[in-house]
Design a protein around this motif. Structure first.
Motif, PDB file in Angstrom:
ATOM      1  N   ALA A   1       0.826  -1.203   0.000  1.00  0.00           N
ATOM      2  CA  ALA A   1       0.000   0.000   0.000  1.00  0.00           C
ATOM      3  C   ALA A   1       0.864   1.259   0.000  1.00  0.00           C
ATOM      4  CB  ALA A   1      -0.940  -0.008   1.202  1.00  0.00           C
ATOM      5  N   VAL A   2       1.969   1.247   0.737  1.00  0.00           N
ATOM      6  CA  VAL A   2       2.870   2.404   0.742  1.00  0.00           C
ATOM      7  C   VAL A   2       3.511   2.571  -0.631  1.00  0.00           C
ATOM      8  CG1 VAL A   2       5.020   3.310   1.713  1.00  0.00           C
ATOM      9  CG2 VAL A   2       3.269   2.363   3.218  1.00  0.00           C
ATOM     10  N   ILE A   3       3.905   1.460  -1.266  1.00  0.00           N
ATOM     11  CA  ILE A   3       4.456   1.531  -2.620  1.00  0.00           C
ATOM     12  C   ILE A   3       3.407   2.090  -3.581  1.00  0.00           C
ATOM     13  CG2 ILE A   3       5.220   0.114  -4.577  1.00  0.00           C
ATOM     14  CD1 ILE A   3       6.701  -1.630  -2.521  1.00  0.00           C
ATOM     15  N   GLY A   4       2.150   1.681  -3.412  1.00  0.00           N
ATOM     16  CA  GLY A   4       1.067   2.225  -4.231  1.00  0.00           C
ATOM     17  C   GLY A   4       0.897   3.721  -4.036  1.00  0.00           C
ATOM     18  N   ALA A   5       1.022   4.191  -2.789  1.00  0.00           N
ATOM     19  CA  ALA A   5       0.909   5.619  -2.518  1.00  0.00           C
ATOM     20  C   ALA A   5       2.076   6.393  -3.125  1.00  0.00           C
ATOM     21  CB  ALA A   5       0.833   5.868  -1.009  1.00  0.00           C
ATOM     22  N   VAL A   6       3.285   5.830  -3.029  1.00  0.00           N
ATOM     23  CA  VAL A   6       4.460   6.482  -3.622  1.00  0.00           C
ATOM     24  C   VAL A   6       4.322   6.524  -5.148  1.00  0.00           C
ATOM     25  CG1 VAL A   6       6.955   6.253  -3.987  1.00  0.00           C
ATOM     26  CG2 VAL A   6       5.997   5.964  -1.700  1.00  0.00           C
ATOM     27  N   ALA A   7       3.848   5.425  -5.737  1.00  0.00           N
ATOM     28  CA  ALA A   7       3.637   5.400  -7.188  1.00  0.00           C
ATOM     29  C   ALA A   7       2.561   6.412  -7.585  1.00  0.00           C
ATOM     30  CB  ALA A   7       3.244   3.998  -7.647  1.00  0.00           C
ATOM     31  N   GLY A   8       1.509   6.522  -6.791  1.00  0.00           N
ATOM     32  CA  GLY A   8       0.469   7.520  -7.058  1.00  0.00           C
ATOM     33  C   GLY A   8       1.022   8.935  -6.985  1.00  0.00           C
ATOM     34  N   ALA A   9       1.913   9.193  -6.018  1.00  0.00           N
ATOM     35  CA  ALA A   9       2.530  10.518  -5.911  1.00  0.00           C
ATOM     36  C   ALA A   9       3.411  10.799  -7.124  1.00  0.00           C
ATOM     37  CB  ALA A   9       3.341  10.623  -4.625  1.00  0.00           C
ATOM     38  N   ALA A  10       4.159   9.781  -7.577  1.00  0.00           N
ATOM     39  CA  ALA A  10       5.012   9.962  -8.761  1.00  0.00           C
ATOM     40  C   ALA A  10       4.170  10.252  -9.996  1.00  0.00           C
ATOM     41  CB  ALA A  10       5.871   8.716  -8.970  1.00  0.00           C
ATOM     42  N   ILE A  11       3.075   9.515 -10.161  1.00  0.00           N
ATOM     43  CA  ILE A  11       2.182   9.748 -11.299  1.00  0.00           C
ATOM     44  C   ILE A  11       1.575  11.147 -11.223  1.00  0.00           C
ATOM     45  CG2 ILE A  11      -0.044   9.044 -12.280  1.00  0.00           C
ATOM     46  CD1 ILE A  11       0.741   6.150 -11.522  1.00  0.00           C
ATOM     47  N   LEU A  12       1.181  11.555 -10.033  1.00  0.00           N
ATOM     48  CA  LEU A  12       0.602  12.883  -9.837  1.00  0.00           C
ATOM     49  C   LEU A  12       1.605  13.978 -10.196  1.00  0.00           C
ATOM     50  CD1 LEU A  12      -1.784  14.573  -8.716  1.00  0.00           C
ATOM     51  CD2 LEU A  12      -0.677  14.425  -6.497  1.00  0.00           C
ATOM     52  N   ILE A  13       2.817  13.868  -9.680  1.00  0.00           N
ATOM     53  CA  ILE A  13       3.844  14.877  -9.942  1.00  0.00           C
ATOM     54  C   ILE A  13       4.192  14.913 -11.425  1.00  0.00           C
ATOM     55  CG2 ILE A  13       6.272  15.479  -9.515  1.00  0.00           C
ATOM     56  CD1 ILE A  13       5.793  14.388  -6.622  1.00  0.00           C
ATOM     57  N   PHE A  14       4.387  13.754 -12.035  1.00  0.00           N
ATOM     58  CA  PHE A  14       4.720  13.682 -13.455  1.00  0.00           C
ATOM     59  C   PHE A  14       3.636  14.353 -14.298  1.00  0.00           C
ATOM     60  CE2 PHE A  14       4.367  11.498 -17.558  1.00  0.00           C
ATOM     61  CZ  PHE A  14       5.635  11.739 -18.073  1.00  0.00           C
ATOM     62  N   GLY A  15       2.376  14.035 -14.016  1.00  0.00           N
ATOM     63  CA  GLY A  15       1.277  14.615 -14.783  1.00  0.00           C
ATOM     64  C   GLY A  15       1.165  16.111 -14.618  1.00  0.00           C
ATOM     65  N   VAL A  16       1.325  16.594 -13.388  1.00  0.00           N
ATOM     66  CA  VAL A  16       1.214  18.039 -13.142  1.00  0.00           C
ATOM     67  C   VAL A  16       2.348  18.778 -13.841  1.00  0.00           C
ATOM     68  CG1 VAL A  16       1.374  19.802 -11.337  1.00  0.00           C
ATOM     69  CG2 VAL A  16      -0.098  17.821 -11.006  1.00  0.00           C
ATOM     70  N   VAL A  17       3.570  18.244 -13.771  1.00  0.00           N
ATOM     71  CA  VAL A  17       4.706  18.899 -14.422  1.00  0.00           C
ATOM     72  C   VAL A  17       4.525  18.919 -15.940  1.00  0.00           C
ATOM     73  CG1 VAL A  17       7.185  18.650 -14.906  1.00  0.00           C
ATOM     74  CG2 VAL A  17       6.337  18.444 -12.563  1.00  0.00           C
ATOM     75  N   LYS A  18       4.082  17.799 -16.526  1.00  0.00           N
ATOM     76  CA  LYS A  18       3.934  17.721 -17.977  1.00  0.00           C
ATOM     77  C   LYS A  18       2.757  18.549 -18.502  1.00  0.00           C
ATOM     78  CE  LYS A  18       7.199  15.038 -19.375  1.00  0.00           C
ATOM     79  NZ  LYS A  18       8.207  15.473 -20.315  1.00  0.00           N
ATOM     80  N   MET A  19       1.682  18.656 -17.719  1.00  0.00           N
ATOM     81  CA  MET A  19       0.476  19.327 -18.214  1.00  0.00           C
ATOM     82  C   MET A  19       0.295  20.740 -17.683  1.00  0.00           C
ATOM     83  SD  MET A  19      -2.412  16.376 -18.222  1.00  0.00           S
ATOM     84  CE  MET A  19      -1.882  15.325 -16.880  1.00  0.00           C
ATOM     85  N   ALA A  20       1.233  21.231 -16.887  1.00  0.00           N
ATOM     86  CA  ALA A  20       1.062  22.536 -16.251  1.00  0.00           C
ATOM     87  C   ALA A  20       0.906  23.673 -17.258  1.00  0.00           C
ATOM     88  CB  ALA A  20       2.232  22.814 -15.319  1.00  0.00           C
ATOM     89  N   GLY A  21       1.623  23.633 -18.374  1.00  0.00           N
ATOM     90  CA  GLY A  21       1.562  24.734 -19.322  1.00  0.00           C
ATOM     91  C   GLY A  21       0.581  24.531 -20.461  1.00  0.00           C
TER      92      GLY A  21
END
Length: 149
Positions: free
Chosen positions: A90-110
């Motif tokens: 579950a912790v690995i799932g949360a870390v993976a979710g955070a990575a996906i969230l950060i990646f998406g926000v950085v790529k789609m911010a502009g």
């Protein structure tokens, strides 16, 4: 040996239904914006409604529906069991979710498509929250099992 009928826990059913509802709303907004009729959007709406209904029926229905069965060797096992993902997973799932969230926000911010970014953030936060609740919540469980007697 008692047999148990498996189904998703109520919070997981709500999470699945809410996610499907968000995707359904996103699809309807895209359909309205396009201004022309397309059969893909009809399929999108039908599948969205089926996923929402199926998740709610499985999570809140009186009888478990077809997720499978489990057997327990202990004859004195209780009538209802709850299964949770292991804390490390579950912790690995949360870390993976955070990575996906950060990646998406950085790529789609502009980009000008802010609706999809909002949807991405909602799903990322929900994935992180559900995994942390499963890992550290006192009643955190991803599936429940009801005894078949």
């Amino acid at each position: 040996m008692p047999r148990y009928q498996l189904r998703p826990s109520k919070p997981q059913a709500v999470f699945t239904a809410a996610g499907a509802a968000a995707l359904l709303i996103f699809g309807i907004v895209q359909m309205v914006r396009s201004g022309e009729f397309q059969w893909f959007f009809v399929l999108w709406v039908v599948i969205g409604l089926l996923v929402i209904g199926g998740a709610l029926v499985q999570g809140f229905g009186r009888r478990p529906t077809g997720m499978g069965t489990a057997t327990v060797d202990d004859a004195s096992a209780p009538a209802n069991l709850r299964f949770a993902t292991g804390k490390p997973m579950a912790v690995i799932g949360a870390v993976a979710g955070a990575a996906i969230l950060i990646f998406g926000v950085v790529k789609m911010a502009g980009t000008p498509n802010s609706g999809f970014l909002v949807l991405w953030v909602i799903f990322g936060v929900a994935i992180i929250a559900f995994n942390l609740w499963t890992a550290f919540g006192r009643r955190g469980a991803s599936h429940t099992a009801t005894r078949e007697d």
